[in-house]
Design a protein around this motif. Structure first.
Motif, PDB file in Angstrom:
ATOM      1  N   SER A  96      19.472  37.010  70.171  1.00 13.40           N
ATOM      2  CA  SER A  96      18.323  36.108  70.148  1.00 13.40           C
ATOM      3  C   SER A  96      18.773  34.672  69.916  1.00 13.40           C
ATOM      4  O   SER A  96      18.317  33.747  70.594  1.00 13.40           O
ATOM      5  CB  SER A  96      17.344  36.528  69.050  1.00 13.40           C
ATOM      6  N   THR A  97      19.679  34.467  68.964  1.00 12.00           N
ATOM      7  CA  THR A  97      20.188  33.123  68.665  1.00 12.00           C
ATOM      8  C   THR A  97      20.831  32.503  69.893  1.00 12.00           C
ATOM      9  O   THR A  97      20.587  31.338  70.228  1.00 12.00           O
ATOM     10  CB  THR A  97      21.204  33.186  67.511  1.00 12.00           C
ATOM     11  N   VAL A  98      21.647  33.275  70.584  1.00  3.91           N
ATOM     12  CA  VAL A  98      22.321  32.769  71.779  1.00  3.91           C
ATOM     13  C   VAL A  98      21.310  32.473  72.888  1.00  3.91           C
ATOM     14  O   VAL A  98      21.373  31.433  73.554  1.00  3.91           O
ATOM     15  CB  VAL A  98      23.373  33.784  72.262  1.00  3.91           C
ATOM     16  N   SER A  99      20.354  33.364  73.083  1.00  5.49           N
ATOM     17  CA  SER A  99      19.380  33.210  74.166  1.00  5.49           C
ATOM     18  C   SER A  99      18.468  32.017  73.964  1.00  5.49           C
ATOM     19  O   SER A  99      17.992  31.416  74.941  1.00  5.49           O
ATOM     20  CB  SER A  99      18.533  34.485  74.289  1.00  5.49           C
ATOM     21  N   LEU A 100      18.215  31.651  72.714  1.00  6.45           N
ATOM     22  CA  LEU A 100      17.288  30.561  72.414  1.00  6.45           C
ATOM     23  C   LEU A 100      17.967  29.193  72.378  1.00  6.45           C
ATOM     24  O   LEU A 100      17.284  28.182  72.201  1.00  6.45           O
ATOM     25  CB  LEU A 100      16.587  30.828  71.077  1.00  6.45           C
ATOM     26  N   THR A 101      19.286  29.158  72.536  1.00  8.50           N
ATOM     27  CA  THR A 101      19.993  27.873  72.439  1.00  8.50           C
ATOM     28  C   THR A 101      20.899  27.618  73.640  1.00  8.50           C
ATOM     29  O   THR A 101      22.049  27.203  73.478  1.00  8.50           O
ATOM     30  CB  THR A 101      20.823  27.816  71.143  1.00  8.50           C
ATOM     31  N   PRO A 102      20.440  27.847  74.865  1.00  8.19           N
ATOM     32  CA  PRO A 102      21.309  27.599  76.018  1.00  8.19           C
ATOM     33  C   PRO A 102      21.644  26.118  76.146  1.00  8.19           C
ATOM     34  O   PRO A 102      20.765  25.262  76.102  1.00  8.19           O
ATOM     35  CB  PRO A 102      20.462  28.083  77.201  1.00  8.19           C
ATOM     36  N   GLY A 103      22.925  25.832  76.258  1.00 10.92           N
ATOM     37  CA  GLY A 103      23.369  24.446  76.389  1.00 10.92           C
ATOM     38  C   GLY A 103      23.542  23.714  75.080  1.00 10.92           C
ATOM     39  O   GLY A 103      24.152  22.642  75.045  1.00 10.92           O
ATOM     40  N   SER A 104      23.014  24.256  73.989  1.00  8.89           N
ATOM     41  CA  SER A 104      23.153  23.647  72.660  1.00  8.89           C
ATOM     42  C   SER A 104      23.579  24.715  71.664  1.00  8.89           C
ATOM     43  O   SER A 104      22.859  25.023  70.711  1.00  8.89           O
ATOM     44  CB  SER A 104      21.829  23.005  72.222  1.00  8.89           C
ATOM     45  N   PRO A 105      24.728  25.305  71.882  1.00  3.76           N
ATOM     46  CA  PRO A 105      25.129  26.467  71.085  1.00  3.76           C
ATOM     47  C   PRO A 105      25.550  26.112  69.668  1.00  3.76           C
ATOM     48  O   PRO A 105      25.905  24.972  69.375  1.00  3.76           O
ATOM     49  CB  PRO A 105      26.317  27.032  71.864  1.00  3.76           C
ATOM     50  N   LYS A 106      25.523  27.118  68.815  1.00  5.80           N
ATOM     51  CA  LYS A 106      25.959  26.969  67.432  1.00  5.80           C
ATOM     52  C   LYS A 106      27.456  27.228  67.288  1.00  5.80           C
ATOM     53  O   LYS A 106      27.987  27.195  66.185  1.00  5.80           O
ATOM     54  CB  LYS A 106      25.172  27.935  66.538  1.00  5.80           C
ATOM     55  N   ALA A 107      28.122  27.517  68.395  1.00  6.48           N
ATOM     56  CA  ALA A 107      29.547  27.846  68.353  1.00  6.48           C
ATOM     57  C   ALA A 107      30.124  27.632  69.746  1.00  6.48           C
ATOM     58  O   ALA A 107      29.434  27.156  70.660  1.00  6.48           O
ATOM     59  CB  ALA A 107      29.735  29.285  67.882  1.00  6.48           C
ATOM     60  N   ASP A 108      31.384  27.995  69.898  1.00  6.69           N
ATOM     61  CA  ASP A 108      32.052  27.891  71.195  1.00  6.69           C
ATOM     62  C   ASP A 108      32.038  29.217  71.947  1.00  6.69           C
ATOM     63  O   ASP A 108      31.908  29.243  73.172  1.00  6.69           O
ATOM     64  CB  ASP A 108      33.496  27.437  70.996  1.00  6.69           C
ATOM     65  N   ALA A 109      32.190  30.299  71.211  1.00  6.86           N
ATOM     66  CA  ALA A 109      32.227  31.631  71.805  1.00  6.86           C
ATOM     67  C   ALA A 109      31.356  32.572  70.986  1.00  6.86           C
ATOM     68  O   ALA A 109      31.030  32.289  69.831  1.00  6.86           O
ATOM     69  CB  ALA A 109      33.668  32.152  71.858  1.00  6.86           C
ATOM     70  N   VAL A 110      30.998  33.690  71.592  1.00  6.73           N
ATOM     71  CA  VAL A 110      30.193  34.692  70.901  1.00  6.73           C
ATOM     72  C   VAL A 110      30.855  36.052  71.077  1.00  6.73           C
ATOM     73  O   VAL A 110      31.451  36.340  72.115  1.00  6.73           O
ATOM     74  CB  VAL A 110      28.746  34.721  71.441  1.00  6.73           C
ATOM     75  N   TYR A 111      30.786  36.864  70.034  1.00 10.42           N
ATOM     76  CA  TYR A 111      31.250  38.247  70.108  1.00 10.42           C
ATOM     77  C   TYR A 111      30.238  39.138  69.400  1.00 10.42           C
ATOM     78  O   TYR A 111      29.767  38.803  68.305  1.00 10.42           O
ATOM     79  CB  TYR A 111      32.614  38.420  69.430  1.00 10.42           C
TER      80      TYR A 111
END
Length: 367
Positions: free
Chosen positions: A98-113
């Motif tokens: 949800s966090t990743v989907s709601l912040t496209p282009g303005s991420p809270k990090a560089d990568a996600v796992y």
């Protein structure tokens, strides 16, 4: 093994609302994961490469609260790249997606796992990930690629949700254990089973998908009606089912059948998984669109596929590595062999039908 593996709530949905402890315990109970502390931001490695900007010398990984790898493993990333690795934890797998989907282009990090196949289509459709094909993916990870995607996510590990049986209990009671998913229709086995609510448990949702994929469109609902009418117990989360109700769990309960993982018998001698009942749960890593350090993010994805990390995954997070030829810990081949086939449902199909399937499940079990 089927290649379209589909096995850990996005945008306020209650589909898999199990808390982080439920999932962390399920994946790493042998490591004492019950005492994990939810930390908002954790710096795993210290220092940065000489020269260059902060964005070039530090890479930030957004992950779920269950992420853990030994320091000596993580140290190799800094040695190999000169970059500091910072880990930002963001709840369970559903919250992470949800966090990743709601912040496209303005991420809270560089990568996600940690986004798994039951949520994979959401961040992809949201345009929150940059396509990237790791040169290491061809060694095994590519087999678990999200269908009809553009390599926005790279498979890192798999964890198969299956029925687990306490073989010692059956031997001590002079009874024959079940051998298949279908055996739970028998009232004797149904009353001995501790199952999970798919609306509140991520492995519970995976087991629901296993039944949907195993039986035809109408048959899976009949299966659940029969099993629950015959006395199966349904609880909210894995910790209750395994550690309180399961006869081989910490609480030494009275249920010798439980929903858990194919890897669980490696931690609980005298038990086994019914490998015909498994749904394959795959966890992915990806480069976040708008990352401050996209090059570092790509190197981090490569690192997660490296032999160093892949060999550490089973004992660190009780999951199977995806890279071919990665040795499993001693004893795993005998006590916790990976299923050769699992139920396969494309992520897009799961996303389209999740809420409908949940309502049909509620109707079938009378909730």
């Amino acid at each position: 093994m089927q290649l379209l593996l589909m096995l850990r709530i996005v945008g306020g949905s209650s589909t898999t609302g199990d808390n982080w402890l439920d999932r962390a315990v399920a994946r790493r109970h042998v490591l004492g994961a019950f005492a994990l502390t939810v930390v908002a931001v954790t710096s795993i490695l210290a220092g940065c490469a000489e020269g260059g900007s902060q964005s070039e010398s530090e890479v930030t990984l957004l992950t779920h609260d269950s992420f853990v790898l030994p320091d000596e493993v993580l140290d190799t990333f800094q040695r190999d790249t000169g970059m500091t690795l910072k880990v930002v934890k963001s709840g369970d797998a559903g919250q992470l997606a949800s966090t990743v989907s709601l912040t496209p282009g303005s991420p809270k990090a560089d990568a996600v796992y940690g986004i798994d196949n039951t949520f994979a289509s959401r961040p992809i459709d949201a345009g929150a990930l940059e396509p990237y094909t790791s040169p290491l993916a061809a060694v095994g990870a590519e087999k678990y690629a999200v269908p009809d995607s553009n390599h926005e996510l790279t498979a890192v590990d798999r964890g198969d949700v299956c029925l687990n049986v306490d073989d010692n209990w059956y031997a001590e009671h002079g009874q024959t254990p079940p051998t298949s998913l279908n055996d739970l229709r028998d009232p004797v086995y149904a009353r001995q089973a501790a199952l999970l609510d798919p609306a509140t448990s991520s492995p519970g949702m995976a087991f629901l998908l296993a039944t949907i994929g195993t039986f035809d469109q109408e048959g899976w609902q009949d299966y659940w009606k029969t099993v629950t009418a015959n006395g199966a117990t349904v609880v909210s989360g894995w910790e209750i089912a395994y550690n309180q109700l399961f006869t081989a769990g910490e609480g030494r309960g009275d249920k010798p059948i439980v929903v858990s993982y194919a890897s669980s018998p490696a931690a609980t001698p005298g038990t086994s998984a019914l490998l015909d009942s498994c749904f394959g749960q795959v966890e992915y890593a990806g480069v976040l669109k708008g990352a401050a350090n996209p090059d570092g993010a790509r190197k981090l994805v490569d690192f997660l596929l490296s032999p160093t990390v892949q060999q550490a995954l089973p004992e660190s997070m009780y999951v199977y590595p995806v890279q071919e030829g990665t040795p499993l810990p001693e004893g795993w081949q005998q006590s916790a062999p990976a299923p050769t086939t699992t139920v396969s449902l494309p992520p897009a199909l799961i996303a389209q039908n999740r809420e409908q399937w949940l309502q049909q499940w509620r109707d079938a079990v009378g909730r």
